[in-house]
Design a protein around this motif. Sequence first.
Motif, PDB file in Angstrom:
ATOM      1  N   ALA A 174      60.060  24.637  33.818  1.00 27.79           N
ATOM      2  CA  ALA A 174      59.826  23.507  34.735  1.00 27.79           C
ATOM      3  C   ALA A 174      60.295  23.864  36.145  1.00 27.79           C
ATOM      4  O   ALA A 174      59.629  23.549  37.139  1.00 27.79           O
ATOM      5  CB  ALA A 174      60.553  22.263  34.230  1.00 27.79           C
ATOM      6  N   GLN A 175      61.435  24.557  36.207  1.00 25.87           N
ATOM      7  CA  GLN A 175      61.976  24.993  37.510  1.00 25.87           C
ATOM      8  C   GLN A 175      60.987  25.930  38.207  1.00 25.87           C
ATOM      9  O   GLN A 175      60.724  25.800  39.403  1.00 25.87           O
ATOM     10  CB  GLN A 175      63.292  25.711  37.230  1.00 25.87           C
ATOM     11  CG  GLN A 175      64.273  25.793  38.358  1.00 25.87           C
ATOM     12  CD  GLN A 175      65.437  26.719  37.981  1.00 25.87           C
ATOM     13  OE1 GLN A 175      65.840  26.799  36.809  1.00 25.87           O
ATOM     14  NE2 GLN A 175      65.972  27.432  38.959  1.00 25.87           N
ATOM     15  N   ALA A 176      60.427  26.862  37.430  1.00 25.90           N
ATOM     16  CA  ALA A 176      59.427  27.785  37.998  1.00 25.90           C
ATOM     17  C   ALA A 176      58.201  27.013  38.477  1.00 25.90           C
ATOM     18  O   ALA A 176      57.669  27.274  39.567  1.00 25.90           O
ATOM     19  CB  ALA A 176      59.039  28.838  36.954  1.00 25.90           C
ATOM     20  N   ALA A 177      57.755  26.060  37.667  1.00 20.09           N
ATOM     21  CA  ALA A 177      56.562  25.279  38.028  1.00 20.09           C
ATOM     22  C   ALA A 177      56.805  24.494  39.317  1.00 20.09           C
ATOM     23  O   ALA A 177      55.949  24.431  40.197  1.00 20.09           O
ATOM     24  CB  ALA A 177      56.200  24.325  36.890  1.00 20.09           C
ATOM     25  N   GLU A 178      58.013  23.921  39.442  1.00 12.73           N
ATOM     26  CA  GLU A 178      58.328  23.120  40.626  1.00 12.73           C
ATOM     27  C   GLU A 178      58.419  23.974  41.887  1.00 12.73           C
ATOM     28  O   GLU A 178      58.212  23.478  42.993  1.00 12.73           O
ATOM     29  CB  GLU A 178      59.625  22.323  40.410  1.00 12.73           C
ATOM     30  CG  GLU A 178      59.324  20.989  39.737  1.00 12.73           C
ATOM     31  CD  GLU A 178      60.473  20.473  38.893  1.00 12.73           C
ATOM     32  OE1 GLU A 178      61.600  20.992  39.028  1.00 12.73           O
ATOM     33  OE2 GLU A 178      60.218  19.552  38.087  1.00 12.73           O
TER      34      GLU A 178
END
Length: 327
Positions: free
Chosen positions: A227-231
């Motif tokens: 999720a951190q990468a996606a954000e």
Amino acid sequence: MKPYIGCDLGGTNLRAALVDVDTGQVLHQASTLTLAREGHEAVMTRIANQILQLINDSEFSKTEIGGVGIGVPGVLDIERGVVLFLPNLPGTWPDVPLAETIESLTGLPVQLLNDVRSITYGEWRFGAGRGVDTLAVFAIGTGIGGGLIINGQLHLGIGGTGGELGHTVIDYNGPRCGCGNYGCLEAYASGPAIASQGMKAVAQGLTTKIGELCGYDLNRITPELIAQAAESGDEIAADIYEKAGFYLGIAASSICASIGPRRIILSGGVAQAGSLLLVPMERTMRARVQVMPVDQVQVLTGQLGNNAGIVGVALWAASHAGPRSKG
Ligand SMILES: [Zn+2]
């Protein structure tokens, strides 16, 4: 009304809270390790001791406590107060008389409820589900649990087994699910399913921030890390959530058709990804469902966070005080 105690029997932690059932407020809480490998007898003793300790640490005496609710991660017969099968605990607890045992060890009346039905009840009474008569909850973590409120009541089904929304079949030819069926939602959109997509991308050498963030150690890849990468704009990570949200939307479409919910609530750790899941989920539902007014179905994340289950099961015990067995 007297305060009630809500407990959560987790694979890792035992949690308990003294709850004001008129407001849903947690008055006191405690957490200890489950140590499930010691077996169900030892764990039940630990639950009873935790309950008695929690009362000791509060300003209430035992006679001022209304009773106890225990949220349990598996299959129960809530009418008999018996655990039938806990897939994620050592020994699986077949036919363990949990309610009766805790009653005799604590002297308090005990009600059992599946852990995600507990979350559902809590969110409905004091969280994101307030004010509607029909709703569905998906709790996404290690597995995908579920719960339904239908026509102003928690839906129970046989012995409380109804509402396993994570085992809605997406593809009957799909991968084997932990439950023994094939192609369940849980096999596509649970925390481990999302993490494994990230591992696959890094192992295949794709250009993705997931690799950097985990230091190229596949064991460190979690749904939160993806999720951190996606954000931060990583397309591969965003696509992993896009797909998980799509599958949730497919399952939610079936729920819309079957119960006509006014709200669908995502709970559990993975739901913290928020719009990464909600946007593709809603888009899929709105594009596919025509047999009911899907544009009126609200899709939200839960409001009670980690306390939804312990608060919910305390409220449940308070509203179902009295003899358990209904024959
Ligand atoms: Zn399944």
